[in-house]
Design a protein around this motif. Structure first.
Motif, short mmCIF file in Angstrom:
data_model
loop_
_atom_site.label_atom_id
_atom_site.label_comp_id
_atom_site.label_asym_id
_atom_site.label_seq_id
_atom_site.Cartn_x
_atom_site.Cartn_y
_atom_site.Cartn_z
N ILE A 1 -10.45 0.18 -0.93
CA ILE A 1 -9.52 0.81 0.02
C ILE A 1 -10.02 2.20 0.39
N LEU A 2 -10.38 2.98 -0.61
CA LEU A 2 -10.85 4.34 -0.34
C LEU A 2 -12.13 4.33 0.48
N THR A 3 -13.03 3.42 0.15
CA THR A 3 -14.29 3.34 0.90
C THR A 3 -14.01 3.00 2.37
N ALA A 4 -13.09 2.06 2.57
CA ALA A 4 -12.76 1.65 3.95
C ALA A 4 -12.11 2.79 4.72
N VAL A 5 -11.23 3.54 4.06
CA VAL A 5 -10.59 4.68 4.73
C VAL A 5 -11.64 5.73 5.08
N GLY A 6 -12.63 5.89 4.21
CA GLY A 6 -13.73 6.81 4.49
C GLY A 6 -14.47 6.41 5.76
N GLY B 1 -5.24 25.52 19.27
CA GLY B 1 -6.28 25.70 18.25
C GLY B 1 -5.85 25.38 16.83
N VAL B 2 -4.57 25.00 16.65
CA VAL B 2 -4.06 24.62 15.33
C VAL B 2 -4.40 23.15 15.11
N SER B 3 -4.75 22.77 13.87
CA SER B 3 -5.09 21.36 13.65
C SER B 3 -3.96 20.60 12.95
N TRP B 4 -4.02 19.28 13.07
CA TRP B 4 -3.01 18.40 12.49
C TRP B 4 -3.60 17.53 11.40
N ALA B 5 -2.89 17.44 10.27
CA ALA B 5 -3.29 16.50 9.23
C ALA B 5 -2.18 15.48 9.03
N LEU B 6 -2.58 14.23 8.82
CA LEU B 6 -1.61 13.18 8.52
C LEU B 6 -1.54 13.06 7.00
N ASP B 7 -0.36 13.39 6.46
CA ASP B 7 -0.16 13.49 5.01
C ASP B 7 0.19 12.14 4.38
N ASP B 8 -0.14 11.98 3.11
CA ASP B 8 0.23 10.78 2.36
C ASP B 8 -0.21 9.50 3.05
N PHE B 9 -1.38 9.53 3.67
CA PHE B 9 -1.86 8.37 4.42
C PHE B 9 -1.96 7.15 3.52
N GLY B 10 -1.46 6.03 4.02
CA GLY B 10 -1.53 4.78 3.27
C GLY B 10 -0.23 4.40 2.58
N THR B 11 0.77 5.27 2.65
CA THR B 11 2.03 4.95 1.96
C THR B 11 3.15 4.62 2.93
N GLY B 12 2.97 4.94 4.20
CA GLY B 12 4.05 4.70 5.16
C GLY B 12 3.90 3.36 5.85
N TYR B 13 4.57 3.22 6.96
CA TYR B 13 4.47 1.99 7.73
C TYR B 13 3.25 2.11 8.63
N SER B 14 2.07 1.93 8.04
CA SER B 14 0.86 2.17 8.81
C SER B 14 0.68 1.21 9.96
N SER B 15 0.56 1.77 11.14
CA SER B 15 0.06 1.00 12.25
C SER B 15 -1.20 1.73 12.64
N LEU B 16 -2.34 1.05 12.45
CA LEU B 16 -3.61 1.75 12.69
C LEU B 16 -3.75 2.15 14.14
N LEU C 1 -13.31 4.51 8.18
CA LEU C 1 -12.35 4.64 9.29
C LEU C 1 -12.36 6.07 9.82
N CYS C 2 -12.30 7.02 8.89
CA CYS C 2 -12.28 8.43 9.27
C CYS C 2 -13.54 8.84 9.99
N ARG C 3 -14.67 8.45 9.44
CA ARG C 3 -15.94 8.79 10.09
C ARG C 3 -15.98 8.20 11.49
N GLY C 4 -15.52 6.95 11.63
CA GLY C 4 -15.53 6.29 12.93
C GLY C 4 -14.65 6.99 13.94
N LEU C 5 -13.53 7.54 13.47
CA LEU C 5 -12.58 8.18 14.38
C LEU C 5 -12.87 9.67 14.54
N GLY C 6 -13.86 10.15 13.83
CA GLY C 6 -14.20 11.57 13.91
C GLY C 6 -13.16 12.47 13.27
N MET C 7 -12.49 11.96 12.25
CA MET C 7 -11.49 12.77 11.55
C MET C 7 -12.05 13.21 10.20
N THR C 8 -11.53 14.32 9.71
CA THR C 8 -11.91 14.78 8.38
C THR C 8 -11.06 14.05 7.36
#
Ligand code: C2E
Ligand code: MG
Ligand code: MG
Ligand code: MG
Length: 285
Positions: A215-220, A170-185, A222-229
């Motif tokens: 970039i921010l709009t696209a990430v928005g 029941g604990v949730s996971w957040a991915l921190d600092d998104f967009g700064t690492g070696y992103s593999s979508l 992406l999140c909606r599409g993946l069902g992530m907050t």
């Protein structure tokens, strides 16, 4: 000198240590005693929902005021705690402190705790987490754990298994600092991630870097599409806030709302927010 440095022996004086290495050794030494001396504190930074600006929780951020070295920030000492293994003990302490503090707030807010990759790899992590949840009775749905991309990059099956196990409780996971690492979508769909925290550098360059908006709009999207907050870090100005609300971003955190603050201050902040909400409800016909 090499013969003297076997395991268990104190490291010999080494005249060729760089300034940085010397500082690391000092920090390493001071850190060992810091928990017992109660030199660590957990500070809290508010997180708000953007639709109605309600306070929904906080991120817990570690602070260390060393008796010998003064104030040291996590960007410097976390890495050192990881290299010595002290991160396991420290991380367990932060988790318990964060949960207990959050339980004592005037409203049932959530708390987001940063977890280091090495801490996750350690054997004790799931046990520490279970113990804290059990001992406190804290609702797992109010706890979010934050991991950074770099950790996930070497996302071994072992790590993913652990994440699933924890999410299952029941604990949730957040991915921190998104967009700064070696992103593999690709990994976004494979990993049990509930929330993306867009790195503050994107928000902070709104208005100065023309790439920030698309970039921010696209990430928005992406999140909606993946069902992530989606949570945006680094919201410092009214302009940042307006942009994010206009684009229907879910949540935000940043100096505009509040800087990380000691627990008593965050408690007072939560009281004020509670009074605001009660005022709105009270004035309804
Ligand atoms: P993070 O998790 O990405 O935390 C956000 C950092 O951004 C914090 O720095 C916070 O003070 C800062 N920040 C928040 N809002 C704003 C803003 O509007 N503008 C600007 N310019 N900065 C903002 P902090 O507290 O120095 O922490 C740095 C990093 O250290 C954290 O980054 C996190 O990765 C790590 N850290 C902190 N506490 C812990 C902990 O308990 N455990 C572990 N493993 N890592 C921690
Ligand atoms: Mg974080
Ligand atoms: Mg961050
Ligand atoms: Mg960071």
């Amino acid at each position: 000198a090499a013969r003297l440095s076997g395991t268990g022996c104190p490291r010999p004086y080494n005249p060729t240590l760089s300034k940085k290495q010397f500082r690391s050794r000092e920090i390493e030494r001071a850190m060992g005693r810091a928990l017992d001396r109660e030199e660590f504190e957990v500070w809290y930074q508010p997180q708000h929902r953007l639709s109605d600006l309600a306070l929904i929780g906080s991120e817990s951020l570690l602070r260390w005021k060393s008796g010998t070295l003064g104030q040291i920030f996590p960007d410097e000492f976390i890495e050192i705690a990881e290299s010595t293994g002290f991160i396991n003990e420290l991380g367990a302490w932060v988790l318990e402190r964060s949960v207990r503090d959050t339980q004592s707030l005037p409203t049932p807010l959530s708390v987001a705790v940063n977890v280091s990759g090495l801490q996750m790899m350690g054997n004790g992590f799931v046990d520490d987490l279970s113990r804290v949840l059990h001992d406190t009775g804290f609702a797992p749905s109010r706890l979010c754990l934050e991991l950074t991309e770099t950790v996930l990059f070497d996302g071994t099956e072992d790590l993913v298994e652990k994440m699933r196990d924890i999410q299952f409780r029941g604990v949730s996971w957040a991915l921190d600092d998104f967009g700064t690492g070696y992103s593999s979508l690709g990994y976004l769909s494979r990993l049990p991630i509930d929330k993306l925290k867009v790195d503050k550098s994107f928000t902070l360059s709104l208005g100065s870097d023309p790439a920030a908006e698309p970039i921010l709009t696209a990430v928005g999207d992406l999140c909606r599409g993946l069902g992530m907050t989606l949570l945006c870090e680094g919201v410092e100005t009214q302009e940042h806030l307006d942009f994010l609300r206009e684009h229907h971003f879910a949540e935000a955190q940043g100096y505009f709302f509040g800087k990380p603050m000691p627990y008593p201050d965050f408690h007072a902040y939560a009281e004020r927010e509670k009074a605001k909400t009660a005022g709105v409800a009270g004035s309804a016909p």
